[in-house]
Design a protein around this motif. Structure first.
Motif, PDB file in Angstrom:
ATOM      1  N   ARG A  61       0.852  -1.189   0.000  1.00  0.00           N
ATOM      2  CA  ARG A  61       0.000   0.000   0.000  1.00  0.00           C
ATOM      3  C   ARG A  61       0.893   1.245   0.000  1.00  0.00           C
ATOM      4  O   ARG A  61       1.689   1.453   0.910  1.00  0.00           O
ATOM      5  CB  ARG A  61      -0.903   0.008   1.236  1.00  0.00           C
ATOM      6  CG  ARG A  61      -1.865   1.197   1.304  1.00  0.00           C
ATOM      7  CD  ARG A  61      -2.649   1.207   2.588  1.00  0.00           C
ATOM      8  NE  ARG A  61      -1.816   1.544   3.738  1.00  0.00           N
ATOM      9  CZ  ARG A  61      -1.462   0.689   4.697  1.00  0.00           C
ATOM     10  NH1 ARG A  61      -1.854  -0.554   4.657  1.00  0.00           N
ATOM     11  NH2 ARG A  61      -0.693   1.094   5.709  1.00  0.00           N
ATOM     12  N   TYR A  62       0.741   2.046  -1.051  1.00  0.00           N
ATOM     13  CA  TYR A  62       1.547   3.255  -1.197  1.00  0.00           C
ATOM     14  C   TYR A  62       0.697   4.494  -0.930  1.00  0.00           C
ATOM     15  O   TYR A  62      -0.401   4.622  -1.466  1.00  0.00           O
ATOM     16  CB  TYR A  62       2.122   3.366  -2.614  1.00  0.00           C
ATOM     17  CG  TYR A  62       3.174   2.331  -2.935  1.00  0.00           C
ATOM     18  CD1 TYR A  62       4.504   2.550  -2.601  1.00  0.00           C
ATOM     19  CD2 TYR A  62       2.832   1.144  -3.573  1.00  0.00           C
ATOM     20  CE1 TYR A  62       5.481   1.611  -2.900  1.00  0.00           C
ATOM     21  CE2 TYR A  62       3.793   0.198  -3.871  1.00  0.00           C
ATOM     22  CZ  TYR A  62       5.116   0.431  -3.529  1.00  0.00           C
ATOM     23  OH  TYR A  62       6.076  -0.510  -3.826  1.00  0.00           O
ATOM     24  N   LEU A  63       1.222   5.383  -0.125  1.00  0.00           N
ATOM     25  CA  LEU A  63       0.634   6.703   0.056  1.00  0.00           C
ATOM     26  C   LEU A  63       1.472   7.685  -0.758  1.00  0.00           C
ATOM     27  O   LEU A  63       2.660   7.879  -0.481  1.00  0.00           O
ATOM     28  CB  LEU A  63       0.620   7.106   1.530  1.00  0.00           C
ATOM     29  CG  LEU A  63       0.130   8.527   1.829  1.00  0.00           C
ATOM     30  CD1 LEU A  63      -1.321   8.710   1.374  1.00  0.00           C
ATOM     31  CD2 LEU A  63       0.272   8.847   3.315  1.00  0.00           C
TER      32      LEU A  63
ATOM     33  N   SER B 124      -3.298  13.900  -1.777  1.00  0.00           N
ATOM     34  CA  SER B 124      -2.870  12.544  -1.429  1.00  0.00           C
ATOM     35  C   SER B 124      -3.708  11.508  -2.161  1.00  0.00           C
ATOM     36  O   SER B 124      -4.904  11.708  -2.391  1.00  0.00           O
ATOM     37  CB  SER B 124      -2.976  12.316   0.086  1.00  0.00           C
ATOM     38  OG  SER B 124      -2.180  13.231   0.796  1.00  0.00           O
ATOM     39  N   SER B 125      -3.087  10.416  -2.526  1.00  0.00           N
ATOM     40  CA  SER B 125      -3.791   9.269  -3.084  1.00  0.00           C
ATOM     41  C   SER B 125      -3.125   8.008  -2.555  1.00  0.00           C
ATOM     42  O   SER B 125      -1.954   8.019  -2.167  1.00  0.00           O
ATOM     43  CB  SER B 125      -3.763   9.297  -4.619  1.00  0.00           C
ATOM     44  OG  SER B 125      -2.435   9.251  -5.101  1.00  0.00           O
ATOM     45  N   THR B 126      -3.889   6.929  -2.541  1.00  0.00           N
ATOM     46  CA  THR B 126      -3.387   5.651  -2.040  1.00  0.00           C
ATOM     47  C   THR B 126      -3.519   4.608  -3.125  1.00  0.00           C
ATOM     48  O   THR B 126      -4.540   4.548  -3.816  1.00  0.00           O
ATOM     49  CB  THR B 126      -4.151   5.215  -0.782  1.00  0.00           C
ATOM     50  OG1 THR B 126      -4.186   6.296   0.164  1.00  0.00           O
ATOM     51  CG2 THR B 126      -3.492   4.014  -0.125  1.00  0.00           C
TER      52      THR B 126
ATOM     53  N   TRP C 253      -2.686   0.398  -4.105  1.00  0.00           N
ATOM     54  CA  TRP C 253      -2.311  -0.949  -3.677  1.00  0.00           C
ATOM     55  C   TRP C 253      -1.776  -1.715  -4.885  1.00  0.00           C
ATOM     56  O   TRP C 253      -2.484  -1.867  -5.890  1.00  0.00           O
ATOM     57  CB  TRP C 253      -3.518  -1.692  -3.099  1.00  0.00           C
ATOM     58  CG  TRP C 253      -3.938  -1.265  -1.724  1.00  0.00           C
ATOM     59  CD1 TRP C 253      -3.685  -1.910  -0.551  1.00  0.00           C
ATOM     60  CD2 TRP C 253      -4.729  -0.107  -1.364  1.00  0.00           C
ATOM     61  NE1 TRP C 253      -4.256  -1.238   0.509  1.00  0.00           N
ATOM     62  CE2 TRP C 253      -4.908  -0.133   0.042  1.00  0.00           C
ATOM     63  CE3 TRP C 253      -5.309   0.928  -2.097  1.00  0.00           C
ATOM     64  CZ2 TRP C 253      -5.631   0.839   0.718  1.00  0.00           C
ATOM     65  CZ3 TRP C 253      -6.021   1.905  -1.430  1.00  0.00           C
ATOM     66  CH2 TRP C 253      -6.178   1.855  -0.032  1.00  0.00           C
TER      67      TRP C 253
ATOM     68  N   SER D 253      -7.208   1.690  -5.780  1.00  0.00           N
ATOM     69  CA  SER D 253      -6.718   3.049  -5.571  1.00  0.00           C
ATOM     70  C   SER D 253      -7.793   3.853  -4.849  1.00  0.00           C
ATOM     71  O   SER D 253      -8.991   3.559  -4.978  1.00  0.00           O
ATOM     72  CB  SER D 253      -6.353   3.722  -6.901  1.00  0.00           C
ATOM     73  OG  SER D 253      -7.512   3.954  -7.687  1.00  0.00           O
ATOM     74  N   GLU D 254      -7.361   4.842  -4.105  1.00  0.00           N
ATOM     75  CA  GLU D 254      -8.266   5.768  -3.431  1.00  0.00           C
ATOM     76  C   GLU D 254      -7.794   7.188  -3.717  1.00  0.00           C
ATOM     77  O   GLU D 254      -6.617   7.495  -3.549  1.00  0.00           O
ATOM     78  CB  GLU D 254      -8.292   5.521  -1.919  1.00  0.00           C
ATOM     79  CG  GLU D 254      -8.999   4.242  -1.509  1.00  0.00           C
ATOM     80  CD  GLU D 254      -9.085   4.076   0.001  1.00  0.00           C
ATOM     81  OE1 GLU D 254      -8.470   4.891   0.716  1.00  0.00           O
ATOM     82  OE2 GLU D 254      -9.761   3.141   0.459  1.00  0.00           O
TER      83      GLU D 254
END
Length: 279
Positions: free
Chosen positions: A196-198, A231-233, A235, A245-246
């Motif tokens: 999981r990348y921020l 910001s986005s997240t 996986w 993605s978020e």
């Protein structure tokens, strides 16, 4: 007892023999424990996924994988917080295609559930480059981009922003020189191991680098309002495929879109209509 004869309980063991036997047992135990620990560490190493701590490295790895797979099925969920009303729930199902020159095209059914009203479902095709087509009873109709403020235009704007938010590398590719990987942690998506990348974009820096005047003005307005980071997240699985993605983004005149995109079956055939070819 006569000298030289063993007792009924067994042979007599000298202290030295007992010490040697104990050492032998200890050596065997250490070997067993070391082997078990080594196997456990080896298993842990094989289960760990590679991590990228540079935004450029992460973008390169994911982009290369996407341009190999090209297609995926898409599931969307989220919420639109309208500037002049309550939250509207958003859902959708469809497919996406990664274009050779970058960006994505998508075909999906978008369902909006405004507070106190029945859900409204509309099928869209959003082509890379910004064209939005809506399906009605007679086929596909291109949405009039100049018809600002109309319900149709708002639907199309939401659809275009949904596709932009569903692009798992959108923020990274557009703002790569203003982005950084703030965190990379092991996680799972539907029991699949992922990282999981921020990803955080510096809005001020992004505005300085932006070539599109409208986008640059929007970024500057966000920075002036105190929004200094986007910001986005993301996986990513072991093959560098995005699984989720978020994102959160502002749609001028409509509200704020918070979107979760799930990607499945990368590389599987998908059907995305090309309404413009028949128009």
């Amino acid at each position: 007892m006569p000298h030289g004869r063993a007792s009924a309980a067994g042979p007599v063991r000298t202290p030295l023999a007992l010490v040697l036997a104990a050492i032998a047992v200890l050596v065997v135990l250490v070997a067993v424990v070391s082997c078990a620990r080594g196997n456990s560490e080896d298993a842990g190493r094989t289960q760990r996924l590679p991590k990228y701590y540079s935004a450029a490295d992460l973008l390169t790895a994911v982009t290369q994988r996407q341009h190999t797979d090209r297609t995926a099925h898409l599931r969307l969920s989220g919420q639109v917080d309208a500037a002049d009303g309550g939250p509207t729930t958003l859902g959708g199902d469809g497919a996406l295609r990664v274009e050779q020159g970058g960006g994505i095209s998508a075909q999906f059914t978008q369902t909006l559930s405004p507070p106190g009203r029945d859900p409204q479902s509309t099928a869209f095709v959003v082509l890379h480059g910004g064209q939005v087509w809506r399906q009605d009873g007679t086929g596909w109709t291109r949405v009039d981009e100049a018809a600002t403020g109309t319900p149709e235009k708002n639907l199309a704007t939401t659809a275009a922003n949904v596709v932009a938010g569903a692009d798992p590398t959108a923020h990274l590719s557009r703002y790569r020189d203003a982005a950084l990987v703030a965190d990379a942690a092991d996680d799972t998506v539907d029991d699949v191991p992922t990282v999981r990348y921020l990803v955080v974009v510096d809005v001020v820096r992004a505005a300085e680098l932006e070539q599109d005047p409208e986008v640059r003005d929007a970024l500057r307005a966000q920075a002036a309002a105190g929004v200094t980071r986007i910001s986005s997240t993301l996986w990513i699985d072991a093959a560098n495929r995005p699984l989720r993605s978020e994102t959160r983004q502002t749609m001028p005149g409509i509200g704020t879109l918070a979107l979760t995109s799930d990607y499945r079956d990368w590389g599987a055939p998908v059907a995305i209509a090309s309404p413009g070819a028949a128009a």
